[in-house]
Scaffold this active site. Structure first.
Site, PDB file in Angstrom:
ATOM      1  N   GLY A  33       0.841  -1.199   0.000  1.00 42.27           N
ATOM      2  CA  GLY A  33       0.000   0.000   0.000  1.00 42.27           C
ATOM      3  C   GLY A  33       0.874   1.247   0.000  1.00 42.27           C
ATOM      4  O   GLY A  33       0.635   2.201  -0.755  1.00 42.27           O
ATOM      5  N   HIS A  34       1.915   1.238   0.844  1.00 43.70           N
ATOM      6  CA  HIS A  34       2.849   2.376   0.874  1.00 43.70           C
ATOM      7  C   HIS A  34       3.579   2.512  -0.460  1.00 43.70           C
ATOM      8  O   HIS A  34       3.752   3.623  -0.974  1.00 43.70           O
ATOM      9  CB  HIS A  34       3.894   2.188   1.975  1.00 43.70           C
ATOM     10  N   GLY A 144      -3.584   7.330   1.208  1.00 44.71           N
ATOM     11  CA  GLY A 144      -4.315   6.141   0.769  1.00 44.71           C
ATOM     12  C   GLY A 144      -5.816   6.240   1.026  1.00 44.71           C
ATOM     13  O   GLY A 144      -6.240   6.682   2.095  1.00 44.71           O
TER      14      GLY A 144
HETATM   15  P1  AMP Z   1       0.554   4.610   7.631  1.00 45.31           P
HETATM   16  O1  AMP Z   1       2.001   4.249   7.558  1.00 45.31           O
HETATM   17  O2  AMP Z   1      -0.320   3.489   8.088  1.00 45.31           O
HETATM   18  O3  AMP Z   1       0.300   5.911   8.349  1.00 45.31           O
HETATM   19  O4  AMP Z   1       0.101   4.865   6.127  1.00 45.31           O
HETATM   20  C1  AMP Z   1       0.786   5.784   5.324  1.00 45.31           C
HETATM   21  C2  AMP Z   1      -0.030   6.048   4.100  1.00 45.31           C
HETATM   22  O5  AMP Z   1      -0.244   4.824   3.380  1.00 45.31           O
HETATM   23  C3  AMP Z   1      -1.419   6.596   4.426  1.00 45.31           C
HETATM   24  O6  AMP Z   1      -1.747   7.608   3.498  1.00 45.31           O
HETATM   25  C4  AMP Z   1      -2.304   5.391   4.262  1.00 45.31           C
HETATM   26  O7  AMP Z   1      -3.638   5.704   3.920  1.00 45.31           O
HETATM   27  C5  AMP Z   1      -1.619   4.674   3.110  1.00 45.31           C
HETATM   28  N1  AMP Z   1      -2.011   3.259   3.090  1.00 45.31           N
HETATM   29  C6  AMP Z   1      -2.010   2.395   4.133  1.00 45.31           C
HETATM   30  N2  AMP Z   1      -2.491   1.196   3.756  1.00 45.31           N
HETATM   31  C7  AMP Z   1      -2.826   1.306   2.443  1.00 45.31           C
HETATM   32  C8  AMP Z   1      -3.382   0.407   1.472  1.00 45.31           C
HETATM   33  N3  AMP Z   1      -3.694  -0.846   1.783  1.00 45.31           N
HETATM   34  N4  AMP Z   1      -3.589   0.876   0.230  1.00 45.31           N
HETATM   35  C9  AMP Z   1      -3.273   2.171  -0.104  1.00 45.31           C
HETATM   36  N5  AMP Z   1      -2.737   3.049   0.764  1.00 45.31           N
HETATM   37  C10 AMP Z   1      -2.515   2.627   2.022  1.00 45.31           C
END
Ligand code: AMP
Length: 278
Positions: A33-34, A144
């Site tokens: 996702g990242h 995301g």
């Molecule tokens: P985090 O490290 O969880 O704060 O996420 C960092 C970024 O990655 C945020 O903008 C999240 O929305 C995005 N993100 C996390 N999981 C996913 C996913 N499965 N698909 C797309 N983007 C994601």
């Protein structure tokens, strides 16, 4: 890839970077996702800056800040491999010095859903994202769809505080069985991992119903809740259908909407959502 731990050095590097500059904020424990966010930025921008900071301000006192997955060495390799040019990895004191005392509150959008179950969460998110956008001054910032309420809160502060970035929302990346990728998925044991697909299944049920012409949000909500209740390992916080931009609960689906679910699977809290187009 250049790595910075101070605000002053990162700001200077961003000021001197070739434009357009893309910013990808993360809390690390990177997954596909990242990397989808990073790839989109690398594709669209001449310079990509990423941040790796587990933001204590967005965790409640009883939440999982201490046990949040951390994998800094592997993450550095991934950032580099994916083409990140500038990486900001500040300490907590660098972001929140001892005399820090300014907080960003994004109003109504931050009080619903996640805001209700995680009081203070969006205050922490809005404050840190406001700081990162102010330091880096990117042309585009990538977030995301998985955390859709967060994207709406960030668009709100970006507009209201004139931060000047183009906020780009990247579609949710999923496992083959539909589970949305999340850094927290590694905490699920095999039984919990199997049950975790119930979020996607309930959201898919809503999407299919709307695709087949259903407009009664109450009936779809009830069907999602019933599916979730069938899984004893899943404890639902909410399963709802809202307007896609205000997050107000809908009775009838007559405009772009969202199905949103938050549930605890064992001790791990997961969220997911699905856009609905009538
Ligand atoms: P985090 O490290 O969880 O704060 O996420 C960092 C970024 O990655 C945020 O903008 C999240 O929305 C995005 N993100 C996390 N999981 C996913 C996913 N499965 N698909 C797309 N983007 C994601």
């Amino acid at each position: 890839m250049q790595v910075f731990s101070t605000v002053a050095e990162f700001r200077q590097a961003c000021t001197q970077a070739k434009r357009p500059l893309g910013l990808v904020p993360t809390m690390g424990a990177l997954h596909a996702g990242h990397t989808a966010l990073i790839r989109r930025s690398v594709d669209e921008c001449k310079t990509t800056a990423a941040t790796l900071f587990v933001n204590p301000a967005q965790f409640g006192p009883k939440e999982d800040f201490n046990s949040y997955p951390r994998n800094v060495q592997a993450d550095m390799g991934t950032f580099e491999h994916e083409g990140v040019n500038l990486l900001f990895t500040p300490s907590t004191d660098e972001v929140y010095p001892p005399d820090f005392d300014t907080w960003v509150h994004a109003g109504k959008l931050s009080e619903r859903l996640e805001g209700e179950f995680r009081p203070g969460h969006f205050r922490g998110v809005a404050t840190v994202v406001c700081k990162l956008l102010s330091i880096a001054r990117p042309d585009k910032a990538y977030f995301g769809q998985k955390d859709v309420q967060q994207t709406l809160v960030i668009k709100r502060i970006n507009t209201d505080l004139n931060l000047g970035a183009d906020i780009v929302v990247v579609p949710t990346v999923r496992e083959p069985d539909g589970l949305a990728l999340s850094s927290r998925n590694v905490k699920l044991n095999p039984d919990e991992r199997r049950v975790a697909t119930v979020l996607y299944n309930a959201l898919s049920l809503a999407k299919e119903a709307v695709a087949n012409g259903a407009t009664d949000a109450g009936a779809i909500r009830a069907a999602m809740e019933e599916l979730l209740r069938k899984e004893p390992l899943a404890q639902m916080d909410y399963a709802t259908i809202t307007d896609a931009s205000t997050l107000e609960q809908l009775d009838a689906i007559s405009r772009p909407a969202l199905a949103l679910i938050a549930a605890r699977i064992g001790k791990t809290r997961l969220i997911d959502n699905m856009p609905l187009y009538p």
